[in-house]
Motif scaffolding. Structure first.
Motif, mmCIF file in Angstrom:
data_model
loop_
_atom_site.group_PDB
_atom_site.id
_atom_site.type_symbol
_atom_site.label_atom_id
_atom_site.label_comp_id
_atom_site.label_asym_id
_atom_site.label_seq_id
_atom_site.Cartn_x
_atom_site.Cartn_y
_atom_site.Cartn_z
ATOM 1 N N THR A 356 0.835 -1.205 0.000
ATOM 2 C CA THR A 356 0.000 0.000 0.000
ATOM 3 C C THR A 356 0.865 1.249 0.000
ATOM 4 O O THR A 356 0.640 2.192 -0.767
ATOM 5 C CB THR A 356 -0.888 0.021 1.273
ATOM 6 N N VAL A 357 1.868 1.225 0.897
ATOM 7 C CA VAL A 357 2.726 2.405 1.028
ATOM 8 C C VAL A 357 3.411 2.693 -0.312
ATOM 9 O O VAL A 357 3.427 3.826 -0.789
ATOM 10 C CB VAL A 357 3.745 2.191 2.167
ATOM 11 N N VAL A 358 3.919 1.637 -0.951
ATOM 12 C CA VAL A 358 4.617 1.827 -2.233
ATOM 13 C C VAL A 358 3.623 2.185 -3.338
ATOM 14 O O VAL A 358 3.820 3.141 -4.096
ATOM 15 C CB VAL A 358 5.392 0.545 -2.613
ATOM 16 N N GLY A 359 2.531 1.430 -3.412
ATOM 17 C CA GLY A 359 1.583 1.601 -4.514
ATOM 18 C C GLY A 359 0.872 2.945 -4.471
ATOM 19 O O GLY A 359 0.819 3.667 -5.477
ATOM 20 N N LEU A 360 0.347 3.296 -3.322
ATOM 21 C CA LEU A 360 -0.400 4.554 -3.251
ATOM 22 C C LEU A 360 0.531 5.757 -3.318
ATOM 23 O O LEU A 360 0.148 6.816 -3.827
ATOM 24 C CB LEU A 360 -1.267 4.605 -1.982
ATOM 25 N N ALA A 361 1.768 5.595 -2.812
ATOM 26 C CA ALA A 361 2.723 6.699 -2.951
ATOM 27 C C ALA A 361 3.000 6.934 -4.436
ATOM 28 O O ALA A 361 3.073 8.077 -4.892
ATOM 29 C CB ALA A 361 4.008 6.384 -2.192
ATOM 30 N N PHE A 364 -0.683 8.219 -5.990
ATOM 31 C CA PHE A 364 -1.258 9.461 -5.445
ATOM 32 C C PHE A 364 -0.224 10.374 -4.784
ATOM 33 O O PHE A 364 -0.453 11.555 -4.605
ATOM 34 C CB PHE A 364 -2.306 9.150 -4.368
ATOM 35 N N GLY A 365 0.865 9.761 -4.298
ATOM 36 C CA GLY A 365 1.848 10.543 -3.567
ATOM 37 C C GLY A 365 1.755 10.404 -2.068
ATOM 38 O O GLY A 365 2.510 11.032 -1.326
ATOM 39 N N SER A 366 0.820 9.560 -1.586
ATOM 40 C CA SER A 366 0.722 9.346 -0.145
ATOM 41 C C SER A 366 0.153 7.963 0.101
ATOM 42 O O SER A 366 -0.863 7.590 -0.480
ATOM 43 C CB SER A 366 -0.184 10.406 0.490
ATOM 44 N N GLY A 367 0.834 7.209 0.981
ATOM 45 C CA GLY A 367 0.485 5.801 1.136
ATOM 46 C C GLY A 367 -0.422 5.486 2.287
ATOM 47 O O GLY A 367 -0.182 4.522 3.002
ATOM 48 N N ALA A 368 -1.426 6.288 2.508
ATOM 49 C CA ALA A 368 -2.312 6.015 3.638
ATOM 50 C C ALA A 368 -3.761 6.066 3.173
ATOM 51 O O ALA A 368 -4.069 6.416 2.037
ATOM 52 C CB ALA A 368 -2.090 7.036 4.747
ATOM 53 N N MET A 369 -4.656 5.710 4.098
ATOM 54 C CA MET A 369 -6.092 5.766 3.831
ATOM 55 C C MET A 369 -6.441 7.184 3.362
ATOM 56 O O MET A 369 -6.121 8.160 4.035
ATOM 57 C CB MET A 369 -6.794 5.422 5.146
ATOM 58 N N ARG A 755 -5.946 18.492 -5.570
ATOM 59 C CA ARG A 755 -4.609 18.200 -6.073
ATOM 60 C C ARG A 755 -4.079 16.968 -5.353
ATOM 61 O O ARG A 755 -4.236 16.838 -4.144
ATOM 62 C CB ARG A 755 -3.703 19.400 -5.756
ATOM 63 N N PHE A 756 -3.483 16.054 -6.133
ATOM 64 C CA PHE A 756 -2.883 14.886 -5.493
ATOM 65 C C PHE A 756 -1.603 15.289 -4.777
ATOM 66 O O PHE A 756 -0.939 16.252 -5.168
ATOM 67 C CB PHE A 756 -2.558 13.805 -6.533
ATOM 68 N N ALA A 757 -1.237 14.510 -3.756
ATOM 69 C CA ALA A 757 -0.017 14.807 -3.006
ATOM 70 C C ALA A 757 1.189 14.852 -3.940
ATOM 71 O O ALA A 757 2.139 15.597 -3.703
ATOM 72 C CB ALA A 757 0.189 13.773 -1.909
ATOM 73 N N ARG A 758 1.174 14.060 -5.035
ATOM 74 C CA ARG A 758 2.310 14.072 -5.952
ATOM 75 C C ARG A 758 2.074 15.021 -7.130
ATOM 76 O O ARG A 758 2.836 15.019 -8.106
ATOM 77 C CB ARG A 758 2.605 12.666 -6.459
ATOM 78 N N GLY A 759 1.030 15.818 -7.069
ATOM 79 C CA GLY A 759 0.699 16.713 -8.173
ATOM 80 C C GLY A 759 -0.464 16.128 -8.939
ATOM 81 O O GLY A 759 -1.613 16.322 -8.580
#
Lengths: 903, 167
Positions: A356-361, A364-369, A755-759
């Protein structure tokens, strides 16, 4: 909504239309006497104690079921009203024992309270009385029918809030009472022993067994803290008398609305178990001898420094703990990074949500709920996948059921027909390990039928074209062939998800614990972005975290590649910030992950391992291999609250404090940082883990000391932007949800708004890859593992709590009856389950919950550890092992474990 | 009792009833009534089957079945005797009739004879006060009774049943 002004006891109040007179009075601070009313429950109007005078109304209406009307003039406390209330109390007491002297509830009983207030000492009515024995037939609470006032709070809690409906009113007239059908024990019903009925019972009719005879409300103090079991983060009060926890009750909190599950309500006996670790232990041959802290810590410090000196910092590693506080995890990684100079710090999140941490980061740029638990109620559609939520996150599970019954649609995708599947509009029973195919299949339909959110894709994402291309082969028919889910259901699910205005995905280990774990997460993220179901209330991609503080342990840098706040160790700017604060260099190379540590240990490259509050001998895949690795480690330190399977292998065992014995913070699954408060002292010489770590650092010549965890939190705040506004004082009772960047930031209920955490959100085309191990002739069945409601993780807490253990005392394997028939296995028969890595013996449970080619074993039990069987093959990016799929064979044994004759 | 009646909830008629009302929680009372018509009473396996078919929790089904006096969870006799103890009947000796029948049948009010021929019930008023004291056997009302007359009537029902059984 229309506002209405009424007058209550001579004061004017304005409330929205539809509000009751009772609630309007509450707004004025007037609490009208009541027994059946409860803020969490539907109104009933049964007890009549809340009657009021309303000018122009006939009789005395019950205020809890009377809506306000313009111009109403209400009087809540006239003599006429008081007389009516006295009559009601008189009638109630006619059938209620006056045994307040010995009643558990005395002091907090509402009936006692009102009898006192209204001066009703006993009943003027004499007649037949209810005579019924108390129901003691379950391990958790007692129902005393004689004390029941039939207010129906427990019935409504069970039916409307918890969604179980195990009890109801039975019979009629004088004989009416609250019971189960045919008065069977609750253990034979759908009851899940959440005890929320006990929470709302206003009298002594429902009382917990654990605290019986051990003290009443005026004798104990209530200490508010956070439940130490799963990641929901329910708030509880621990009841403390003479330095002991004698009971627990629900506290209100934003994550759980005052509800608890069986573990959070009744799972606290482990705190005072006599087998808690009390003094430091040092290995002496095959056993241990007791030692002073001075001696034990000198030894640990000396050996760690020596190992580093002889073999380099990479020969030293630590496992942090998802059960310990944020402050303790922060200190552990600080000690290993700053003092010992290694990034070899990881913890069991590697085994649950690393993907999850890797995939969502990445997406989206953030690996949490992304969203909050509360928002489940706002979603129009819920897609639950790889999560047996009602057992693993029970309070979230009931919220899903409530949302469904309130009109939300529910899709469940799981290899097992779990309880939520029974509630679902669509149940997709996929084969273990076929998740990418399923989600690509849904996305394929959405693209083909142009059901996607074109504007969202254009404005907020990148990589759509590549995704469309990659989805091309995943037709419903092709996906049916891989997943076993009928093509027609795939199409329906896709349309339902895409056309809902707000759709929320909730997932757990069934998605993450695969060699394709990261791809599974990316496929889910693709689906959500495709339909614009991210960045709004009631939507999102929501990984449910398993441990009370697994989110926090990740947040605080108990990971080998990032410092607190997911700041990368290979970023010089980041390192400089930490180095300035810590006064020591931070190593630049990412360290080893959990499974890699075990491999390095087995190869003899990892020589000293420090484990704080983890039990890899049960939680990690391929336990036989883990044992070899840990035995090979030259110096193993285990800091825990019990002599776990792992601690048995240690050279030094350090006694830590459990959650009830220290202050600090936990971060729950919805990123909510909450305060944990000390209720009792640790047993013997045991110390809070943060104190142990400070002393250890000092022994190694590094000055590190704090007077209170709040000082550690302050240091975290300065170094960790997402925790930048989080201070002990600000947390209060409701906590704060990160990111919370400064003292004025109210926290963030949902991520990626505007805006997504990664832009921009990034689509990652992913391909279906089969699991590392598939069924074959030798091992013809697929094993999947998981959790049970009544146990938790490796059982060191839950198996030491009598009631929990009584409900689920024994390991078992779920087998489909048709498969069992072919194998010659009967229900309850002992069987041997073997994989390429080992075998275990346990009883068979025949059930249609599993498909014919799938078997299931819960992983809590040391006597038949599922992880003896599981495969340690890793996801290439997240390094999470494939705990959810491996190939096994099952054969029947005789009653005493001998060969049973079957082939 | 025949084997079929012992496991009456497995009858085709009952299964059809459940099929018609599958997933209809709102039909609960209707289904309970029809089930009782079919089976004579509401045995536990029938209530469990109803709960499952209608998707109503068993606790609710049981709660409703025990709330209404029209529903019976125990087997009922072939004939149901209702002895009135309303005000008029009470004054004119209803209690004596009930006591006498209870002695002759060997069961307390509310119970059924072991051979399942008679169920004896006390009721509050049958609405035939002009004929008091009154009892009903099945759907027939008998008035101006004495304890002796009531016993004779009940024995006639028993005799008639035996004749049918012999022929």
């Amino acid at each position: 909504m229309k506002e209405i002004t009424i007058e209550i006891d001579g004061r004017r109040v304005t409330v929205p239309e539809g509000v009751t007179v009772f609630e309007a009075a509450l707004k004025l601070g007037i609490e009208i006497p009541h027994l059946c009313y409860h803020p969490s429950l539907p109104f009933l109007g049964a007890c009549r104690l809340c009657v009021v005078e309303i000018e122009g109304a006939r009789g005395l209406p019950a205020s809890c079921v009377t809506p306000v009307a313009a111009g109403m003039v209400v009087r809540t406390n006239t003599e006429r009203v008081r007389e009516a209330r006295r009559t009601i109390l008189d009638l109630l007491l006619a059938n209620h024992p006056l045994d307040c002297l010995t009643c558990e509830k005395a002091g907090e009983c509402r009936l006692q309270h009102y009898a006192y207030e209204y001066g009703v000492a006993s009943s003027t009515w004499q007649g037949e009385r209810k005579r019924l024995e108390p129901d003691e037939s379950n391990p958790f609470f007692v129902r005393d029918q004689e004390k029941c006032i039939l207010c129906g709070r427990c019935v409504r809690m069970c039916q409307d809030v918890q969604g179980r409906h195990a009890i109801d009113y039975v019979h009629r007239g004088f004989a009416v009472r609250v019971s189960t059908p045919y008065d069977v024990s609750l253990t034979e019903t759908s009851c899940v022993f959440c005890g929320n009925c006990v929470t709302v019972c206003p009298v002594g009719a429902l009382t917990p067994k654990m605290s019986r005879g051990r003290g009443r409300t005026w004798e104990y103090t209530k200490v508010r803290t956070v439940c130490p079991y799963c990641g929901v983060g329910c708030n509880v009060y621990l009841h403390v008398k003479d330095g002991r926890v004698i009971g627990a009750s629900a506290a209100e909190g934003p994550a759980h609305e005052g509800l608890l599950c069986v573990k959070g309500h009744f799972g606290y006996e482990f705190i005072h178990r006599p087998d808690r670790l009390r003094v430091p232990l040092i290995r002496q041959g095959k056993s241990f001898r007791e030692a002073s802290w001075e001696e034990a810590l000198s030894l640990v410090a000396g050996r760690l420094l020596e190992t580093r000196k002889r073999y380099g910092a990479s020969a030293v590693a630590a496992l942090a703990s998802a059960k310990c506080t944020n402050e303790e995890n922060y200190l552990l990684q600080k000690v290993f990074r700053a003092v010992l100079g290694t990034n070899n710090v990881d913890h069991c999140a590697r085994l649950c949500h690393a993907s999850t941490v890797v995939g969502l980061a990445a997406a989206f740029g953030s690996g949490a709920m992304t969203n909050s638990i509360r928002e489940i109620a706002e979603a129009e559609l819920l897609l639950v996948t790889g999560s047996n939520t009602t057992e693993t996150h029970p309070v979230i599970g009931t919220r899903i059921i409530r949302a469904k019954r309130a009109g939300a649609r529910l899709i469940v995708a799981d290899p097992r027909r779990i309880a939520l599947a029974e509630e679902a509009d669509l149940f997709l029973q996929l084969l273990p390990g076929s998740n990418v195919a399923l989600f690509n299949g849904l996305a394929h339909v959405i693209v083909k039928e142009k059901l996607y959110d074109a504007q969202f894709i254009a404005e907020r994402t990148e990589g759509f074209a590549e995704l469309v291309e990659a989805l091309e082969p995943y037709t419903p028919e092709y996906v049916e062939g891989i997943t076993g889910v009928p093509a027609e259901l795939i199409v329906r699910a896709a349309r339902m998800y895409a056309t809902a205005r707000r759709a929320m995905i909730l997932y757990s280990m069934g998605i993450t614990q695969h060699t394709s774990g990261t791809d599974n997460v990316l496929a889910i993220a693709n689906l959500a972005m495709l339909c614009g179901h991210v960045g709004r209330e009631g939507t999102g991609v929501n990984p449910l975290r398993g441990q009370n503080n697994v989110q926090g342990a990740c947040d605080l840098g108990a990971l080998p590649n990032v410092l607190p706040g997911y700041q990368r160790v290979d970023d010089a700017e980041v390192r400089r910030k930490f180095e300035e604060c810590w006064g020591a260099p931070v190593p630049t190379q990412p360290g080893l992950t959990v499974v890699e540590m075990m491999e390095a240990a087995a190869r003899g490259q990892l020589r000293a391992l420090y484990i704080m509050g983890e039990n890899p001998m049960l939680s990690d895949p391929d336990i036989n291999h883990v044992r070899e690795a840990l035995e090979k480690v030259e110096f193993l330190v285990v800091q825990d609250i019990f002599m776990t399977e792992t601690a048995c292998l240690a050279d030094v065992v350090l006694p830590g404090a459990c959650f009830a014995e220290k202050d600090g913070t936990f971060t729950n699954t919805e990123r909510r940082v909450q305060r944990v408060h000390k209720a009792v002292d640790p047993p013997g010489e045991a110390l809070p883990d943060w104190v142990i770590l400070c002393r250890l650092a000092q022994k190694m010549g590094y000055p590190m000391s704090y007077d209170h965890p709040r000082e550690i939190l302050e240091e975290i705040r300065r170094l960790t932007p997402i925790y930048g506004g989080i201070s002990w004082e600000r947390l209060g009772t409701d906590g704060l949800q990160w990111p919370c960047r400064d003292a004025d930031d109210p926290g963030t209920p949902y991520l990626h708004k505007d805006r997504f955490a990664r832009g921009k959100g990034k689509f990652h085309p992913v391909k279906y890859r089969p699991p590392a191990e598939l069924a074959d002739e030798e091992y013809p069945l697929l094993l999947t593992t998981g959790r049970l409601l009544y146990q938790f993780h490796t059982g060191s807490m839950s198996r030491r709590s009598q009631g929990l253990e009584a409900m689920a005392p024994e390991p078992y394997i779920e087998i489909n009856p048709r498969t069992a028939e072919v194998l010659g296995i009967g229900d309850g028969q002992l069987v041997e389950v073997a994989s390429r890595r080992g075998s275990i013996t346990l009883r068979a449970r025949l059930t249609e919950r599993v498909a014919r080619q799938v078997v299931f074993v819960p992983f809590h039990y040391a006597e038949a550890a599922a992880n003896v069987l599981t495969n340690s093959a890793l996801d290439p990016r997240a390094k999470i092992p494939e705990l959810k799929v491996c190939a096994v064979r099952v054969r029947p044994l005789g009653a005493n474990g001998s060969d049973g004759g079957g082939s | 009792m025949s084997e079929r009646n012992e496991r009456c909830w497995e009858s085709a008629e009952f299964r059809d009833l459940l099929r018609v009302h599958a997933n209809q929680p709102e039909s609960l009372i209707e289904v309970l009534q029809k089930t009782q018509d079919l089976l004579g009473y509401l045995p536990r396996p029938a209530l469990e089957a109803i709960a499952q078919a209608l998707r109503v929790p068993l606790a609710k089904v049981y709660g409703v079945a025990t709330f209404y006096s029209q529903f019976h969870l125990q087997p009922r006799g072939k004939h149901v005797i209702r002895v009135c103890l309303g005000t008029a009947c009470h004054v004119r000796g209803g209690e004596k009739i009930l006591r006498r029948l209870s002695e002759v049948l060997g069961i307390a009010p509310g119970e059924t004879t072991p051979d399942r021929k008679f169920t004896l019930q006390r009721v509050a008023c049958l609405g035939a006060c002009g004929l008091s004291p009154v009892m009903m056997v099945d759907e027939v009302t008998y008035g101006r009774l004495s304890p002796q007359r009531a016993v004779e009537l009940v024995l006639k029902y028993a005799a008639a049943d035996e004749q049918v059984a012999e022929s």
